[in-house]
Design a protein around this motif. Structure first.
Motif, PDB file in Angstrom:
ATOM      1  N   PRO A  60       0.831  -1.206   0.000  1.00  0.00           N
ATOM      2  CA  PRO A  60       0.000   0.000   0.000  1.00  0.00           C
ATOM      3  C   PRO A  60       0.865   1.255   0.000  1.00  0.00           C
ATOM      4  CG  PRO A  60      -0.825  -1.589   1.588  1.00  0.00           C
ATOM      5  CD  PRO A  60       0.490  -2.117   1.118  1.00  0.00           C
ATOM      6  N   GLY A  61       0.570   2.150  -0.928  1.00  0.00           N
ATOM      7  CA  GLY A  61       1.344   3.374  -1.074  1.00  0.00           C
ATOM      8  C   GLY A  61       2.220   3.386  -2.317  1.00  0.00           C
ATOM      9  N   GLN A  62       2.391   2.230  -2.957  1.00  0.00           N
ATOM     10  CA  GLN A  62       3.221   2.171  -4.160  1.00  0.00           C
ATOM     11  C   GLN A  62       2.447   2.609  -5.403  1.00  0.00           C
ATOM     12  OE1 GLN A  62       4.900  -1.928  -3.913  1.00  0.00           O
ATOM     13  NE2 GLN A  62       6.851  -0.888  -3.567  1.00  0.00           N
ATOM     14  N   PHE A  63       3.165   2.764  -6.506  1.00  0.00           N
ATOM     15  CA  PHE A  63       2.555   3.212  -7.757  1.00  0.00           C
ATOM     16  C   PHE A  63       2.817   2.206  -8.860  1.00  0.00           C
ATOM     17  CE2 PHE A  63       6.794   5.148  -7.456  1.00  0.00           C
ATOM     18  CZ  PHE A  63       7.365   4.761  -8.659  1.00  0.00           C
ATOM     19  N   ALA A  64       2.042   2.339  -9.941  1.00  0.00           N
ATOM     20  CA  ALA A  64       2.216   1.494 -11.120  1.00  0.00           C
ATOM     21  C   ALA A  64       2.094   2.374 -12.360  1.00  0.00           C
ATOM     22  CB  ALA A  64       1.183   0.373 -11.148  1.00  0.00           C
ATOM     23  N   SER A  96      -0.275   6.464  -8.451  1.00  0.00           N
ATOM     24  CA  SER A  96      -0.398   5.733  -7.193  1.00  0.00           C
ATOM     25  C   SER A  96      -1.600   4.808  -7.227  1.00  0.00           C
ATOM     26  CB  SER A  96      -0.529   6.706  -6.023  1.00  0.00           C
ATOM     27  OG  SER A  96       0.679   7.386  -5.791  1.00  0.00           O
ATOM     28  N   ILE A  97      -1.452   3.655  -6.617  1.00  0.00           N
ATOM     29  CA  ILE A  97      -2.531   2.665  -6.553  1.00  0.00           C
ATOM     30  C   ILE A  97      -3.428   3.002  -5.368  1.00  0.00           C
ATOM     31  CG2 ILE A  97      -3.047   0.222  -6.201  1.00  0.00           C
ATOM     32  CD1 ILE A  97      -0.304  -0.375  -7.482  1.00  0.00           C
ATOM     33  N   ALA A  98      -4.745   2.968  -5.594  1.00  0.00           N
ATOM     34  CA  ALA A  98      -5.707   3.285  -4.543  1.00  0.00           C
ATOM     35  C   ALA A  98      -6.366   2.048  -3.954  1.00  0.00           C
ATOM     36  CB  ALA A  98      -6.787   4.228  -5.088  1.00  0.00           C
ATOM     37  N   SER A  99      -6.269   0.915  -4.618  1.00  0.00           N
ATOM     38  CA  SER A  99      -6.949  -0.290  -4.140  1.00  0.00           C
ATOM     39  C   SER A  99      -6.139  -0.991  -3.063  1.00  0.00           C
ATOM     40  CB  SER A  99      -7.207  -1.252  -5.306  1.00  0.00           C
ATOM     41  OG  SER A  99      -6.060  -1.405  -6.111  1.00  0.00           O
ATOM     42  N   ALA A 138       4.820  -2.977  -9.367  1.00  0.00           N
ATOM     43  CA  ALA A 138       4.636  -1.729  -8.628  1.00  0.00           C
ATOM     44  C   ALA A 138       5.968  -1.297  -8.024  1.00  0.00           C
ATOM     45  CB  ALA A 138       3.592  -1.903  -7.529  1.00  0.00           C
ATOM     46  N   SER A 139       6.113   0.006  -7.777  1.00  0.00           N
ATOM     47  CA  SER A 139       7.359   0.537  -7.228  1.00  0.00           C
ATOM     48  C   SER A 139       7.044   1.621  -6.207  1.00  0.00           C
ATOM     49  CB  SER A 139       8.230   1.128  -8.344  1.00  0.00           C
ATOM     50  OG  SER A 139       8.503   0.167  -9.341  1.00  0.00           O
ATOM     51  N   GLY A 140       8.085   2.076  -5.514  1.00  0.00           N
ATOM     52  CA  GLY A 140       7.945   3.201  -4.606  1.00  0.00           C
ATOM     53  C   GLY A 140       8.186   2.849  -3.153  1.00  0.00           C
ATOM     54  N   MET A 141       8.646   3.845  -2.388  1.00  0.00           N
ATOM     55  CA  MET A 141       8.948   3.670  -0.966  1.00  0.00           C
ATOM     56  C   MET A 141       7.996   4.471  -0.086  1.00  0.00           C
ATOM     57  SD  MET A 141      13.115   3.623  -0.864  1.00  0.00           S
ATOM     58  CE  MET A 141      13.271   5.346  -1.393  1.00  0.00           C
ATOM     59  N   PHE A 142       6.906   4.989  -0.650  1.00  0.00           N
ATOM     60  CA  PHE A 142       5.943   5.787   0.103  1.00  0.00           C
ATOM     61  C   PHE A 142       4.969   4.842   0.812  1.00  0.00           C
ATOM     62  CE2 PHE A 142       2.256   8.831   0.226  1.00  0.00           C
ATOM     63  CZ  PHE A 142       2.872   9.840   0.935  1.00  0.00           C
ATOM     64  N   THR A 143       5.486   4.112   1.780  1.00  0.00           N
ATOM     65  CA  THR A 143       4.725   3.065   2.458  1.00  0.00           C
ATOM     66  C   THR A 143       4.854   3.216   3.972  1.00  0.00           C
ATOM     67  OG1 THR A 143       6.560   1.487   2.530  1.00  0.00           O
ATOM     68  CG2 THR A 143       5.216   1.505   0.515  1.00  0.00           C
TER      69      THR A 143
END
Length: 293
Positions: A60-64, A96-99, A138-143
């Motif tokens: 949760p918090g990552q993007f695609a 960012s993924i919302a699901s 998916a990627s990102g460190m906004f978790t």
């Protein structure tokens, strides 16, 4: 409380329970289908995208990444492209993924229309059942990974910056009843407050969630009964602390910022005066940032 007034023409909603995708030829790298679309208003769209293969795992918090070819239709409101996109070239952007991360049928995205952009005018024109490209991971460190257990999470967003928080809350609130969560969401008008009904319901059901919506143009939205003003003003007035009982203290709370860069800059400076530290790579911090511009 009376209903908030919305624009006269309310957009239609198209959703469906995702079914196994049809076997269709791969066209220019397209590998996913739009299985749900809800227009919050003319500039805000919730999209559910179902991959034709198994869905990747994500936090949760990552993007695609989503993509469409340059030859695809664009909405009428879009500005003229200068220069025009190459017809056979894929236009890709990260969202960012919302699901929830436990949802394995589709991924959901919350997108704002950028009339001068290359991709969003095409995404807004994509009909239900239309095909598009979805990145393989998916990627990102906004978790929430680096937030210590027991510390509160203050989730601050403007506009579609709310998307990663929806993924966090939809995933974590199922089992996490101890960590306090506060969502502070700013928009121009009440009809720009996407996911408002869901967040209000979650806040009623989960005592560890506080939801604080605010609008910045109350003179044009007089039926809104809630907080008004910019995010930074609400923080400065102590409204978040009063409503939630959660102190703006880095020893007890970590802050997530997503959305308008100017809001992020101002709030980060305000928090720094209280001892919060901004993220630098993977170093420990108490301010976590995701910019949408």
């Amino acid at each position: 409380m009376p209903d908030d007034r919305r624009p006269h023409s309310m957009p239609a909603t198209e959703t469906a329970d995702p079914k196994p995708p049809m076997t269709v030829p791969d066209i220019a790298g397209y590998n996913a289908v739009l299985v749900g679309r809800e227009e919050i208003n003319a500039q805000l769209l919730v999209m559910r995208v179902q991959p034709e293969a198994a869905l990747f795992d994500f936090k949760p918090g990552q993007f695609a990444v989503l993509g469409l070819r340059g030859c695809e239709c664009r909405v009428a409101e879009a500005d003229d492209e200068e220069p025009p996109s190459e017809p056979d070239k894929m236009v890709r952007r990260a969202y960012s993924i919302a699901s929830s991360s436990v949802e394995k049928r589709y991924v959901e995205f919350y997108v704002t229309l950028i009339t001068s952009g290359q991709l969003t005018p095409r995404l807004f024109a994509l009909p239900y059942g239309g095909r598009l490209f979805l990145g393989p991971k998916a990627s990102g460190m906004f978790t929430l990974d680096r937030v210590a257990p027991g510390k509160a999470a203050l989730l601050i967003a403007t506009g579609t910056g709310l998307a990663p928080y929806m993924s966090m809350l939809r995933t974590m609130l199922v089992s996490d009843t101890s960590r306090p969560y506060v969502v502070l969401h700013g928009a121009r008008y009440s009809w720009d407050l996407g996911y408002r009904a869901e967040l209000e319901s979650l806040a009623r059901l989960r005592p560890n969630l506080i939801y604080i919506p605010s609008i910045t143009r109350p003179d044009e939205d007089p039926h809104f009964r809630g907080y008004t003003g910019r995010i930074q003003a609400l923080l400065d007035q102590g409204i978040v602390e009063t409503l939630s009982g959660i102190p703006l203290d880095p020893a007890q709370t970590e802050v997530f910022l997503c959305g308008n860069p100017e809001m992020i800059r101002i709030v980060r400076e305000m928090l720094a005066l209280r001892g919060f530290t901004a993220q630098r790579g993977r170093e420990p911090c108490t301010i976590h940032v995701e910019e949408y511009w």
